[in-house]
Write a protein that holds these residues in place. Structure first.
Motif, PDB file in Angstrom:
ATOM      1  N   VAL A   5       0.879  -1.163   0.000  1.00 31.40           N
ATOM      2  CA  VAL A   5       0.000   0.000   0.000  1.00 31.40           C
ATOM      3  C   VAL A   5       0.919   1.216   0.000  1.00 31.40           C
ATOM      4  CG1 VAL A   5      -1.764   1.290   1.257  1.00 31.40           C
ATOM      5  CG2 VAL A   5      -1.837  -1.221   1.217  1.00 31.40           C
ATOM      6  N   ILE A   6       0.797   2.029  -1.045  1.00 30.99           N
ATOM      7  CA  ILE A   6       1.629   3.218  -1.186  1.00 30.99           C
ATOM      8  C   ILE A   6       0.744   4.428  -0.930  1.00 30.99           C
ATOM      9  CG2 ILE A   6       3.101   4.554  -2.732  1.00 30.99           C
ATOM     10  CD1 ILE A   6       3.582   1.857  -4.214  1.00 30.99           C
ATOM     11  N   VAL A   7       1.173   5.264   0.012  1.00 32.88           N
ATOM     12  CA  VAL A   7       0.343   6.376   0.473  1.00 32.88           C
ATOM     13  C   VAL A   7       1.128   7.679   0.391  1.00 32.88           C
ATOM     14  CG1 VAL A   7      -1.140   7.174   2.348  1.00 32.88           C
ATOM     15  CG2 VAL A   7      -0.599   4.739   2.163  1.00 32.88           C
ATOM     16  N   GLU A   8       0.500   8.690  -0.187  1.00 33.00           N
ATOM     17  CA  GLU A   8       1.047  10.045  -0.190  1.00 33.00           C
ATOM     18  C   GLU A   8       0.077  10.908   0.595  1.00 33.00           C
ATOM     19  OE1 GLU A   8       1.669  11.401  -4.161  1.00 33.00           O
ATOM     20  OE2 GLU A   8       2.887   9.670  -4.683  1.00 33.00           O
ATOM     21  N   ILE A   9       0.599  11.632   1.571  1.00 32.08           N
ATOM     22  CA  ILE A   9      -0.261  12.350   2.510  1.00 32.08           C
ATOM     23  C   ILE A   9       0.159  13.812   2.606  1.00 32.08           C
ATOM     24  CG2 ILE A   9      -1.103  12.411   4.899  1.00 32.08           C
ATOM     25  CD1 ILE A   9      -0.009   9.437   5.026  1.00 32.08           C
ATOM     26  N   GLU A  10      -0.821  14.684   2.552  1.00 34.03           N
ATOM     27  CA  GLU A  10      -0.616  16.103   2.830  1.00 34.03           C
ATOM     28  C   GLU A  10      -1.459  16.432   4.060  1.00 34.03           C
ATOM     29  OE1 GLU A  10      -1.492  20.457   0.892  1.00 34.03           O
ATOM     30  OE2 GLU A  10      -1.107  18.770  -0.464  1.00 34.03           O
ATOM     31  N   ILE A  11      -0.810  16.673   5.184  1.00 37.89           N
ATOM     32  CA  ILE A  11      -1.489  16.872   6.464  1.00 37.89           C
ATOM     33  C   ILE A  11      -1.935  18.317   6.612  1.00 37.89           C
ATOM     34  CG2 ILE A  11      -1.246  16.705   8.978  1.00 37.89           C
ATOM     35  CD1 ILE A  11       1.021  14.600   8.346  1.00 37.89           C
ATOM     36  N   GLY A  33       0.070  -6.997   8.300  1.00 37.70           N
ATOM     37  CA  GLY A  33       0.804  -5.965   7.577  1.00 37.70           C
ATOM     38  C   GLY A  33       1.906  -5.373   8.432  1.00 37.70           C
ATOM     39  N   LYS A  34       2.792  -4.637   7.762  1.00 41.40           N
ATOM     40  CA  LYS A  34       3.859  -3.946   8.484  1.00 41.40           C
ATOM     41  C   LYS A  34       4.264  -2.694   7.708  1.00 41.40           C
ATOM     42  CE  LYS A  34       7.579  -6.692   6.430  1.00 41.40           C
ATOM     43  NZ  LYS A  34       8.708  -7.580   6.704  1.00 41.40           N
ATOM     44  N   PHE A  35       4.817  -1.743   8.436  1.00 42.84           N
ATOM     45  CA  PHE A  35       5.345  -0.531   7.825  1.00 42.84           C
ATOM     46  C   PHE A  35       6.681  -0.842   7.170  1.00 42.84           C
ATOM     47  CE2 PHE A  35       2.552   1.365  11.043  1.00 42.84           C
ATOM     48  CZ  PHE A  35       1.953   2.392  10.315  1.00 42.84           C
ATOM     49  N   GLY A  40       9.706  10.081   6.853  1.00 42.97           N
ATOM     50  CA  GLY A  40      11.131  10.084   6.532  1.00 42.97           C
ATOM     51  C   GLY A  40      11.451  11.009   5.369  1.00 42.97           C
ATOM     52  N   GLU A  41      12.705  11.228   5.191  1.00 39.51           N
ATOM     53  CA  GLU A  41      13.196  12.131   4.157  1.00 39.51           C
ATOM     54  C   GLU A  41      12.967  11.539   2.775  1.00 39.51           C
ATOM     55  OE1 GLU A  41      17.438  14.122   2.754  1.00 39.51           O
ATOM     56  OE2 GLU A  41      17.306  13.120   4.700  1.00 39.51           O
ATOM     57  N   THR A  42      12.620  12.399   1.818  1.00 35.53           N
ATOM     58  CA  THR A  42      12.475  11.972   0.431  1.00 35.53           C
ATOM     59  C   THR A  42      13.361  12.827  -0.459  1.00 35.53           C
ATOM     60  OG1 THR A  42      10.615  13.456   0.012  1.00 35.53           O
ATOM     61  CG2 THR A  42      10.081  11.233   0.764  1.00 35.53           C
ATOM     62  N   LYS A  43      13.680  12.292  -1.613  1.00 37.88           N
ATOM     63  CA  LYS A  43      14.485  13.011  -2.596  1.00 37.88           C
ATOM     64  C   LYS A  43      13.889  12.724  -3.966  1.00 37.88           C
ATOM     65  CE  LYS A  43      19.130  13.369  -4.492  1.00 37.88           C
ATOM     66  NZ  LYS A  43      20.507  12.843  -4.411  1.00 37.88           N
ATOM     67  N   VAL A  44      13.479  13.759  -4.679  1.00 33.44           N
ATOM     68  CA  VAL A  44      12.898  13.601  -6.013  1.00 33.44           C
ATOM     69  C   VAL A  44      14.022  13.380  -7.009  1.00 33.44           C
ATOM     70  CG1 VAL A  44      11.521  14.706  -7.810  1.00 33.44           C
ATOM     71  CG2 VAL A  44      10.923  15.033  -5.402  1.00 33.44           C
ATOM     72  N   LEU A  45      13.911  12.308  -7.779  1.00 35.23           N
ATOM     73  CA  LEU A  45      14.924  12.008  -8.789  1.00 35.23           C
ATOM     74  C   LEU A  45      14.513  12.494 -10.178  1.00 35.23           C
ATOM     75  CD1 LEU A  45      15.860   8.402  -7.657  1.00 35.23           C
ATOM     76  CD2 LEU A  45      17.059  10.543  -7.163  1.00 35.23           C
ATOM     77  N   GLU A  46      13.209  12.473 -10.467  1.00 37.05           N
ATOM     78  CA  GLU A  46      12.699  12.956 -11.744  1.00 37.05           C
ATOM     79  C   GLU A  46      11.307  13.516 -11.550  1.00 37.05           C
ATOM     80  OE1 GLU A  46      12.910  10.559 -15.259  1.00 37.05           O
ATOM     81  OE2 GLU A  46      14.643   9.455 -14.503  1.00 37.05           O
ATOM     82  N   PRO A  51       5.633  14.628  -2.481  1.00 36.28           N
ATOM     83  CA  PRO A  51       4.669  14.431  -1.401  1.00 36.28           C
ATOM     84  C   PRO A  51       5.214  14.922  -0.069  1.00 36.28           C
ATOM     85  CG  PRO A  51       5.667  12.349  -2.016  1.00 36.28           C
ATOM     86  CD  PRO A  51       6.159  13.369  -2.993  1.00 36.28           C
ATOM     87  N   GLN A  52       4.312  15.438   0.765  1.00 40.66           N
ATOM     88  CA  GLN A  52       4.708  15.904   2.093  1.00 40.66           C
ATOM     89  C   GLN A  52       5.121  14.728   2.974  1.00 40.66           C
ATOM     90  OE1 GLN A  52       1.672  17.153   5.069  1.00 40.66           O
ATOM     91  NE2 GLN A  52       2.621  19.180   4.850  1.00 40.66           N
ATOM     92  N   ARG A  53       4.380  13.625   2.886  1.00 47.12           N
ATOM     93  CA  ARG A  53       4.648  12.440   3.701  1.00 47.12           C
ATOM     94  C   ARG A  53       4.349  11.206   2.861  1.00 47.12           C
ATOM     95  NH1 ARG A  53       5.111  10.821   9.040  1.00 47.12           N
ATOM     96  NH2 ARG A  53       4.017   8.937   9.643  1.00 47.12           N
ATOM     97  N   THR A  54       5.234  10.227   2.904  1.00 47.86           N
ATOM     98  CA  THR A  54       5.036   8.973   2.183  1.00 47.86           C
ATOM     99  C   THR A  54       5.047   7.828   3.175  1.00 47.86           C
ATOM    100  OG1 THR A  54       6.144   9.857   0.224  1.00 47.86           O
ATOM    101  CG2 THR A  54       5.943   7.465   0.372  1.00 47.86           C
ATOM    102  N   VAL A  55       4.101   6.906   2.991  1.00 44.26           N
ATOM    103  CA  VAL A  55       4.027   5.702   3.814  1.00 44.26           C
ATOM    104  C   VAL A  55       3.898   4.511   2.869  1.00 44.26           C
ATOM    105  CG1 VAL A  55       2.683   4.438   5.548  1.00 44.26           C
ATOM    106  CG2 VAL A  55       2.952   6.925   5.740  1.00 44.26           C
ATOM    107  N   ILE A  56       4.646   3.447   3.128  1.00 45.61           N
ATOM    108  CA  ILE A  56       4.508   2.208   2.369  1.00 45.61           C
ATOM    109  C   ILE A  56       4.291   1.086   3.368  1.00 45.61           C
ATOM    110  CG2 ILE A  56       5.587   0.588   0.758  1.00 45.61           C
ATOM    111  CD1 ILE A  56       7.203   2.977  -0.334  1.00 45.61           C
ATOM    112  N   LEU A  57       3.230   0.329   3.127  1.00 45.77           N
ATOM    113  CA  LEU A  57       2.880  -0.816   3.968  1.00 45.77           C
ATOM    114  C   LEU A  57       3.050  -2.091   3.152  1.00 45.77           C
ATOM    115  CD1 LEU A  57      -0.532   0.563   5.277  1.00 45.77           C
ATOM    116  CD2 LEU A  57       1.709   0.791   6.366  1.00 45.77           C
ATOM    117  N   GLU A  58       3.422  -3.178   3.806  1.00 45.85           N
ATOM    118  CA  GLU A  58       3.499  -4.476   3.134  1.00 45.85           C
ATOM    119  C   GLU A  58       2.502  -5.426   3.785  1.00 45.85           C
ATOM    120  OE1 GLU A  58       6.666  -7.991   1.909  1.00 45.85           O
ATOM    121  OE2 GLU A  58       7.261  -6.476   3.370  1.00 45.85           O
ATOM    122  N   PHE A  59       1.739  -6.115   2.948  1.00 46.82           N
ATOM    123  CA  PHE A  59       0.796  -7.146   3.385  1.00 46.82           C
ATOM    124  C   PHE A  59       1.122  -8.440   2.649  1.00 46.82           C
ATOM    125  CE2 PHE A  59      -1.409  -3.220   4.345  1.00 46.82           C
ATOM    126  CZ  PHE A  59      -2.042  -3.492   5.547  1.00 46.82           C
TER     127      PHE A  59
END
Length: 95
Positions: A5-11, A33-35, A40-46, A51-59
């Motif tokens: 589950v890939i999440v982009e969040i603007e709080i 599931g797990k985080f 955390g810090e992000t860096k745009v490559l292209e 996104p302000q905040r990114t969360v990735i969950l694995e199920f």
């Protein structure tokens, strides 16, 4: 096969969002599931993606991720998040 589950969040309301983050971990664990990424810090490559905040969950599967999202416990948390933030959320099947 794993699903992510890939999440982009603007709080918009940090105080209310804190209530969401307090409820969510248990709902994820209850669906095996797990985080993988939680902020955390992000860096745009292209591109202009920032996104302000990114969360990735694995199920363990798409079904488990979908079951989590539709669960009663997460629905309660989701309603709080939807008031506190603007979100883009996708389930992606792993390889």
């Amino acid at each position: 096969m794993s699903a992510f589950v890939i999440v982009e969040i603007e709080i918009h309301n940090p105080e209310l969002y804190t209530s969401y983050t307090a409820l969510t971990p248990e709902t994820i664990e209850n669906h095996q599931g797990k985080f993988i990424v939680r902020g955390g810090e992000t860096k745009v490559l292209e591109g202009d993606h920032s996104p302000q905040r990114t969360v990735i969950l694995e199920f363990p599967s798409m079904e488990a991720a979908d079951s989590w999202w539709h669960s009663e416990a997460y629905t309660k948390a989701r309603k709080i998040r939807q008031q506190a933030a603007t979100t883009k959320m996708t389930i992606v099947q792993g390889v």
